[in-house]
Design an enzyme around this catalytic site. Structure first.
Site, PDB file in Angstrom:
ATOM      1  N   LYS A 158     -10.808  -1.849  -1.726  1.00 58.83           N
ATOM      2  CA  LYS A 158     -10.555  -2.532  -0.458  1.00 58.83           C
ATOM      3  C   LYS A 158     -11.765  -2.305   0.453  1.00 58.83           C
ATOM      4  CE  LYS A 158      -5.728  -1.179  -1.032  1.00 58.83           C
ATOM      5  NZ  LYS A 158      -4.615  -0.344  -0.553  1.00 58.83           N
ATOM      6  N   SER A 177      -2.353   0.757  -4.396  1.00 61.07           N
ATOM      7  CA  SER A 177      -2.959   1.900  -3.711  1.00 61.07           C
ATOM      8  C   SER A 177      -4.329   2.210  -4.292  1.00 61.07           C
ATOM      9  CB  SER A 177      -2.069   3.138  -3.865  1.00 61.07           C
ATOM     10  OG  SER A 177      -2.730   4.268  -3.341  1.00 61.07           O
ATOM     11  N   ALA A 178      -5.272   2.523  -3.393  1.00 58.67           N
ATOM     12  CA  ALA A 178      -6.624   2.893  -3.829  1.00 58.67           C
ATOM     13  C   ALA A 178      -6.671   4.337  -4.323  1.00 58.67           C
ATOM     14  CB  ALA A 178      -7.584   2.737  -2.650  1.00 58.67           C
ATOM     15  N   LYS A 216      -9.381   4.696   6.355  1.00 57.47           N
ATOM     16  CA  LYS A 216      -8.081   4.348   5.772  1.00 57.47           C
ATOM     17  C   LYS A 216      -8.239   3.225   4.745  1.00 57.47           C
ATOM     18  CE  LYS A 216      -4.856   5.741   9.385  1.00 57.47           C
ATOM     19  NZ  LYS A 216      -3.920   5.246  10.409  1.00 57.47           N
ATOM     20  N   ASP A 226       0.879  -1.165   0.000  1.00 59.09           N
ATOM     21  CA  ASP A 226       0.000   0.000   0.000  1.00 59.09           C
ATOM     22  C   ASP A 226       0.926   1.227   0.000  1.00 59.09           C
ATOM     23  OD1 ASP A 226      -2.339   1.631   0.437  1.00 59.09           O
ATOM     24  OD2 ASP A 226      -1.743   1.770   2.542  1.00 59.09           O
ATOM     25  N   LEU A 227       0.382   2.388  -0.326  1.00 57.71           N
ATOM     26  CA  LEU A 227       1.212   3.604  -0.376  1.00 57.71           C
ATOM     27  C   LEU A 227       0.979   4.505   0.845  1.00 57.71           C
ATOM     28  CD1 LEU A 227       3.041   5.660  -1.919  1.00 57.71           C
ATOM     29  CD2 LEU A 227       0.970   6.455  -3.080  1.00 57.71           C
ATOM     30  N   ASP A 228      -0.261   5.054   0.925  1.00 60.21           N
ATOM     31  CA  ASP A 228      -0.565   6.053   1.955  1.00 60.21           C
ATOM     32  C   ASP A 228      -0.446   5.449   3.351  1.00 60.21           C
ATOM     33  OD1 ASP A 228      -1.264   7.978  -0.036  1.00 60.21           O
ATOM     34  OD2 ASP A 228      -3.248   7.076  -0.226  1.00 60.21           O
ATOM     35  N   GLU A 287       0.208  -3.278   4.636  1.00 61.36           N
ATOM     36  CA  GLU A 287      -0.923  -2.342   4.775  1.00 61.36           C
ATOM     37  C   GLU A 287      -0.976  -1.672   6.142  1.00 61.36           C
ATOM     38  OE1 GLU A 287      -3.567  -0.876   3.739  1.00 61.36           O
ATOM     39  OE2 GLU A 287      -3.868  -1.616   1.723  1.00 61.36           O
ATOM     40  N   ASP A 288      -1.434  -0.432   6.175  1.00 57.80           N
ATOM     41  CA  ASP A 288      -1.653   0.249   7.465  1.00 57.80           C
ATOM     42  C   ASP A 288      -3.137   0.324   7.811  1.00 57.80           C
ATOM     43  OD1 ASP A 288      -2.246   2.080   5.391  1.00 57.80           O
ATOM     44  OD2 ASP A 288      -2.094   3.739   6.815  1.00 57.80           O
ATOM     45  N   THR A 348       1.194  10.234   3.780  1.00 54.07           N
ATOM     46  CA  THR A 348       0.009  10.826   3.146  1.00 54.07           C
ATOM     47  C   THR A 348      -1.292  10.414   3.828  1.00 54.07           C
ATOM     48  OG1 THR A 348       0.482   9.138   1.498  1.00 54.07           O
ATOM     49  CG2 THR A 348       0.760  11.441   0.804  1.00 54.07           C
TER      50      THR A 348
END
Ligand code: BG6
Ligand code: MG
Length: 217
Positions: free
Chosen positions: A144, A113-114, A44, A8-10, A168-169, A16
């Protein structure tokens, strides 16, 4: 043996997730809706319109589609203002060494990433070329917690889901990874990511020792 890492990115590679929170909080305040960090946990990983729906539910507000589209656009404008000043210095510590280790071990990498702004954030961080594959969230039908984006990445990399680790966070993201049949590495706090196979506080905790263990899963 693990053959791919899907990130995942953010909130995983950069902060972010905090920018998304600040932009949503500003919108909620404008709408007279109380919106806490605890409420934000549910947003999130959830896409833009889905997140707006959750905030409106929180405030028990019903709006027309046009109003919702306008508010989502407004939130995005606020978010983009925060992203504007990002630079490679905003990459979380440990990300570049981790990717070097993964490359050296022959492990493939993808981004799941979404965010419709993922390509922009990657540019700001100067890491668009870091991944073997970057999922295009515009082409993902089910966000997600649906596993679609993680399965799309695994397929593009040519790696079976059970040989992938998802990172993932977000609770919704961890659910997506598990539904995809992958090992879920959670970033954050254990009590928030109960479905994860392992939770570490930050990506920097994924050092060579832990990586070696995970690669032999
Ligand atoms: C996810 C974030 O990565 O992207 C969510 O965790 C965000 O908070 C979602 O809502 C969609 O982002 P964007 O940039 O398309 O509005
Ligand atoms: Mg995230």
């Amino acid at each position: 043996m693990i053959q791919a890492f899907i990130f995942d990115l953010d909130g995983v590679l950069t902060d972010t997730a905090e920018y998304h929170f600040l932009a949503w909080q500003q919108l909620a305040t404008q709408l007279g809706i109380e919106f806490s960090r605890a409420d934000n946990e549910l947003l999130k990983g959830v896409d833009r319109m889905g997140s707006l729906e959750l905030i409106l539910q929180l405030g028990q507000k019903q709006l027309s589609l046009d109003e919702k589209l306008m508010l989502a656009e407004q939130k995005n404008t606020e978010y983009l203002k925060l992203v504007e000043s990002m630079s490679p210095a905003d990459l979380f510590p440990g990300v570049l060494p981790l990717f070097s280790s993964l490359k050296a071990a022959g492990v493939k990498t993808a981004l799941a990433s979404a965010s419709k702004n993922a390509a922009l954030v990657l540019q700001k961080l100067c890491i668009p070329d870091l991944f073997d594959y970057v999922a295009d969230s515009n082409l993902i039908k089910n966000g997600k917690p649906d596993p679609e984006i993680f399965l799309t990445c695994a397929q593009a990399l040519g790696v079976a889901p059970e040989r992938c680790i998802g990172v993932e966070d977000a609770p919704a993201g961890v659910t997506a990874i598990k539904a995809a049949g992958m090992y879920a590495l959670g970033i954050g706090e254990e009590h928030a990511l109960t479905q994860a196979d392992l939770v570490i506080p930050a990506i920097s905790a994924l050092d060579q020792t832990l990586l070696t263990k995970l690669l032999t899963l």
